[in-house]
Design a protein around this motif. Structure first.
Motif, short mmCIF file in Angstrom:
data_model
loop_
_atom_site.label_atom_id
_atom_site.label_comp_id
_atom_site.label_asym_id
_atom_site.label_seq_id
_atom_site.Cartn_x
_atom_site.Cartn_y
_atom_site.Cartn_z
N ALA A 191 35.84 -47.11 -35.57
CA ALA A 191 34.72 -47.91 -35.86
C ALA A 191 33.81 -47.10 -37.04
O ALA A 191 33.49 -47.67 -38.04
CB ALA A 191 33.89 -48.34 -34.74
N GLU A 224 30.99 -36.15 -35.38
CA GLU A 224 32.07 -36.63 -34.21
C GLU A 224 32.28 -35.22 -33.55
O GLU A 224 32.50 -34.14 -34.00
CB GLU A 224 33.31 -36.65 -34.97
CG GLU A 224 34.60 -36.80 -34.36
CD GLU A 224 34.58 -37.61 -33.13
OE1 GLU A 224 34.23 -38.77 -33.22
OE2 GLU A 224 34.74 -37.02 -31.79
N LYS A 265 44.86 -44.17 -27.24
CA LYS A 265 44.06 -45.21 -27.46
C LYS A 265 44.79 -46.21 -28.39
O LYS A 265 45.88 -46.39 -28.49
CB LYS A 265 43.00 -44.58 -28.21
CG LYS A 265 42.12 -43.87 -27.53
CD LYS A 265 40.73 -43.81 -28.37
CE LYS A 265 39.71 -43.06 -27.40
NZ LYS A 265 38.45 -42.87 -28.10
N GLY A 266 44.19 -47.37 -28.62
CA GLY A 266 44.69 -48.39 -29.36
C GLY A 266 45.66 -48.36 -30.29
O GLY A 266 45.22 -47.47 -31.15
N PHE A 303 25.68 -36.16 -31.43
CA PHE A 303 24.64 -36.84 -31.53
C PHE A 303 23.57 -36.68 -30.24
O PHE A 303 24.31 -36.87 -29.10
CB PHE A 303 24.82 -38.43 -31.73
CG PHE A 303 23.37 -39.07 -31.64
CD1 PHE A 303 22.37 -39.29 -32.43
CD2 PHE A 303 23.27 -39.90 -30.42
CE1 PHE A 303 21.29 -40.00 -32.09
CE2 PHE A 303 22.14 -40.54 -30.10
CZ PHE A 303 21.19 -40.62 -30.99
N MET A 330 44.89 -45.02 -17.13
CA MET A 330 43.64 -45.81 -18.10
C MET A 330 43.17 -46.74 -17.02
O MET A 330 43.63 -47.72 -16.23
CB MET A 330 44.64 -46.72 -18.93
CG MET A 330 43.69 -47.51 -19.99
SD MET A 330 44.83 -48.12 -21.30
CE MET A 330 45.68 -49.20 -20.91
N ASP A 346 33.44 -50.13 -29.27
CA ASP A 346 33.28 -49.92 -28.07
C ASP A 346 31.77 -49.70 -27.44
O ASP A 346 31.48 -49.90 -26.43
CB ASP A 346 34.10 -48.88 -27.26
CG ASP A 346 35.71 -49.34 -27.18
OD1 ASP A 346 35.99 -50.33 -27.69
OD2 ASP A 346 36.39 -48.78 -26.44
N GLY A 377 40.70 -54.21 -28.39
CA GLY A 377 39.57 -53.27 -28.81
C GLY A 377 39.41 -52.49 -30.02
O GLY A 377 38.45 -52.70 -30.54
N MET A 378 40.66 -51.93 -30.45
CA MET A 378 40.57 -51.38 -31.68
C MET A 378 40.23 -52.33 -32.71
O MET A 378 39.58 -51.85 -33.77
CB MET A 378 41.76 -50.46 -32.02
CG MET A 378 41.94 -50.04 -33.17
SD MET A 378 43.35 -48.86 -33.22
CE MET A 378 44.75 -49.85 -33.36
C1 LIG Z 1 44.56 -46.09 -23.10
C2 LIG Z 1 43.86 -47.04 -24.07
C3 LIG Z 1 44.70 -47.90 -24.71
C4 LIG Z 1 44.29 -48.77 -25.64
N1 LIG Z 1 45.14 -49.69 -26.29
C5 LIG Z 1 44.46 -50.65 -27.13
C6 LIG Z 1 45.50 -51.63 -28.02
O1 LIG Z 1 46.53 -51.50 -27.72
N2 LIG Z 1 44.66 -52.07 -28.88
C7 LIG Z 1 43.50 -52.32 -29.17
O2 LIG Z 1 43.21 -52.82 -30.22
N3 LIG Z 1 42.66 -51.35 -28.50
C8 LIG Z 1 43.15 -50.48 -27.41
N4 LIG Z 1 42.41 -49.83 -26.76
C9 LIG Z 1 40.89 -49.65 -27.02
C10 LIG Z 1 40.49 -49.05 -28.28
O3 LIG Z 1 41.26 -47.91 -28.08
C11 LIG Z 1 38.91 -48.93 -28.33
O4 LIG Z 1 38.50 -50.23 -28.22
C12 LIG Z 1 38.75 -48.49 -29.74
O5 LIG Z 1 39.29 -47.05 -29.86
C13 LIG Z 1 37.29 -48.48 -30.03
O6 LIG Z 1 37.06 -47.71 -31.32
P1 LIG Z 1 35.57 -46.89 -31.34
O7 LIG Z 1 35.52 -46.27 -32.75
O8 LIG Z 1 34.37 -47.91 -31.11
O9 LIG Z 1 35.10 -45.81 -30.02
P2 LIG Z 1 36.20 -44.65 -29.71
O10 LIG Z 1 37.43 -44.79 -30.30
O11 LIG Z 1 35.75 -44.40 -28.30
O12 LIG Z 1 35.55 -43.55 -30.65
C14 LIG Z 1 34.20 -43.05 -30.43
C15 LIG Z 1 34.03 -41.64 -30.89
O13 LIG Z 1 32.87 -41.15 -30.99
C16 LIG Z 1 32.85 -39.85 -30.63
N5 LIG Z 1 31.72 -39.55 -29.62
C17 LIG Z 1 31.32 -39.96 -28.39
N6 LIG Z 1 29.98 -39.53 -27.94
C18 LIG Z 1 29.48 -38.82 -29.28
C19 LIG Z 1 28.42 -38.07 -29.70
N7 LIG Z 1 27.30 -38.06 -28.77
N8 LIG Z 1 28.15 -37.55 -30.66
C20 LIG Z 1 29.36 -37.43 -31.75
N9 LIG Z 1 30.48 -38.13 -31.42
C21 LIG Z 1 30.44 -38.71 -30.14
C22 LIG Z 1 34.08 -39.82 -29.43
O14 LIG Z 1 34.81 -38.32 -29.59
C23 LIG Z 1 35.14 -40.55 -30.38
O15 LIG Z 1 35.79 -39.95 -31.46
C24 LIG Z 1 42.95 -48.85 -25.85
C25 LIG Z 1 41.98 -47.98 -25.17
C26 LIG Z 1 42.40 -47.12 -24.44
C27 LIG Z 1 41.90 -45.60 -23.94
#
Ligand SMILES: Cc1cc2nc3c(=O)[nH]c(=O)nc-3n(C[C@H](O)[C@H](O)[C@H](O)COP(=O)(O)OP(=O)(O)OC[C@H]3O[C@@H](n4cnc5c(N)ncnc54)[C@H](O)[C@@H]3O)c2cc1C
Length: 434
Positions: free
Chosen positions: A13, A32, A42-43, A132, A267, A287, A299-300
């Motif tokens: 995201a 990050e 992850k996704g 953060f 998971m 997320d 999710g992704m």
């Molecule tokens: C095992 C698994 C399988 C999945 N399979 C699928 C799939 O097949 N298809 C699909 O669409 N989705 C899937 N998902 C869901 C998908 O991975 C998430 O919805 C997606 O990664 C969300 O992206 P994001 O960037 O919002 O959050 P995230 O990927 O969680 O990224 C957040 C980032 O913020 C960083 N962070 C956290 N707190 C802080 C802080 N305080 N300061 C700085 N950085 C910070 C973290 O290190 C991380 O890198 C799956 C998830 C999991 C766990």
């Protein structure tokens, strides 16, 4: 330090939003907290709408070299002796869109491409590893890098740090959480050549999802009941291999290449929703705003689609000197909330279908899946919705259609009416009323 937009979190995201903004000349600082790309599963499933966004961003040719297209998902049900009871196909190629396939890509590979592209722009700055910590005032955040606390001044603050978002908590956006009585084991291993499409295989007590990746690998998810993880681990890897091979005998010699429990990730699915995504000059995406049950692979995609909508809106605000008018940010909520909540609900329904074990629940599931896949009206609506290219909620007519009453077909013209247009996706550019 000073920037137009501060983004907490460099996941899909945060990086997609950063890329969208720097391409439009808006400056960004991303923080990050992880050192590299991270090593958790992850996704990996990209829906057609997400692929269309990558095309608009100009990175589709690069992405295309790293994906494995996924045109169809075969859903199978087996009896207690693991003999076939049902086999139906959910087919992306029936979509009337320029890209009518989904695709699989290793999660870290996608993040690397987004980061590499964003890094080409002077407007992009990444602090990594850096965390953060807190929002100090409306336009100041505090970040920790090493032992140092750094103050960053920003016009807009975006929480993209996943489920445990501190940005979301800093503006007291309330969260509703739902949990499930099942869990998943997930792992990638070499794929048998017979696996061409995605496969979702269920029997009276289990579910196995198999999704082919590039490089002849397959990403798998096995549904287990609470407590089963411990039992399986006590019995050893044989119990894990057996669960896979019972549902898909072709995995003999392939799943056995998973050599250690360390490679297998547990998971625990959760679903959460928030009341709103925007509070003053703070916005939450991905997320941080909504986590969805992983069953429908959304999710992704929701995270990247959020980034696209918000990125275009912020760029437009800057182009029209509206960057200080934070009421404009409500557009983001208007476009995204209904779409996200419907897909979150659909993912939740898919999860419920597999949540209970037993022969009776399997019978009901078979009936529901059969209707969804073989009734053209229901199939095409489902594909439109999960692909993210349109929104057409299921209603009473669909219920009747499922019972064989009323319309079972959809004409092309009707389904096209529900595809998202540019005006639906970016209404601020078309003088629409909020
Ligand atoms: C095992 C698994 C399988 C999945 N399979 C699928 C799939 O097949 N298809 C699909 O669409 N989705 C899937 N998902 C869901 C998908 O991975 C998430 O919805 C997606 O990664 C969300 O992206 P994001 O960037 O919002 O959050 P995230 O990927 O969680 O990224 C957040 C980032 O913020 C960083 N962070 C956290 N707190 C802080 C802080 N305080 N300061 C700085 N950085 C910070 C973290 O290190 C991380 O890198 C799956 C998830 C999991 C766990």
């Amino acid at each position: 330090m000073k920037t137009d937009v501060f983004i907490a979190g460099g996941g899909v995201a945060g990086l997609s939003l950063a890329l969208r903004l720097v391409k439009e000349g808006v400056s960004v600082i991303v923080v990050e907290r992880q050192k590299g790309m991270g090593n958790v599963y992850k996704g990996e499933l990209l829906q057609p709408k997400t692929l269309c966004i990558f095309e608009q961003l100009g990175i589709y040719p690069k992405i295309a070299t790293e994906i494995r297209p996924l045109e169809k998902i075969i859903t199978k049900e087996l009896n207690e002796k693991n003999e076939p009871l049902l086999e139906v196909v959910m087919d992306y190629t029936t979509l009337q869109t320029p890209i009518n396939t989904a695709a699989m890509i290793p999660h870290n590979c996608l993040k690397e491409i987004l980061l590499e592209e964003a890094s080409k722009y002077d407007e992009f700055q990444l602090l990594q590893p850096a965390t953060f910590l807190r929002k100090q005032s409306d336009h100041e955040v505090i970040v920790k890098q090493g032992k140092e606390e750094i103050s960053i001044q920003a016009n807009l603050i975006v929480g993209a740090e996943g489920r445990e978002s501190k940005v979301r908590n800093s503006v007291d956006i309330p969260l509703k959480k739902y949990s499930y009585s099942h869990q998943f084991l997930t792992v990638t291993f070499p794929s048998p050549p017979t696996l061409v499409y995605g496969e979702m295989i269920g029997n009276h007590e289990r579910f196995l999802g198999l999704f082919p990746l590039p490089n002849n690998e397959v990403r798998s998810v096995l549904l287990i009941r609470e407590g089963e993880y411990k039992e399986m681990k006590e019995e050893g890897l044989e119990a894990f291999y057996r669960a896979y091979k019972e549902l898909k005998p072709d995995l003999e010699g392939f799943v056995d290449q998973v050599g250690s429990w360390k490679d297998i990730q547990l998971m625990i699915p959760v679903r959460h929703t928030v009341s709103h995504y925007v509070e003053g000059n703070v916005i939450v995406i991905g997320d941080a705003a909504h986590s969805v049950h992983p069953m429908a692979g959304e999710g992704m995609n929701l995270a990247i689609q959020d980034a696209d909508t918000l990125g275009d809106l912020i760029a437009w605000m800057y182009q029209h000197q509206l960057e200080g008018d934070y009421t404009q940010l409500k557009w983001f909520e208007r476009v995204r909330k209904e779409r996200v909540e419907y897909l979150s609900w659909l993912s939740h329904q898919s999860a419920l279908v597999y949540n209970l074990s037993g022969n009776l629940t399997q019978k009901l599931r078979i009936k529901a899946i059969k209707r969804l896949a073989t009734n053209r009206r229901l199939h095409d609506k489902q594909m439109l919705n999960i692909a993210g290219v349109g929104l057409w909620k299921f209603g009473v007519i669909d219920g009747l259609s499922a019972l064989g009453l009323g319309k079972t077909q959809l004409s092309e013209n009707v389904i096209n009416k529900y595809l998202f247009s540019k005006e639906d996706d970016y209404p601020w550019r078309y003088n629409k009323k909020r």
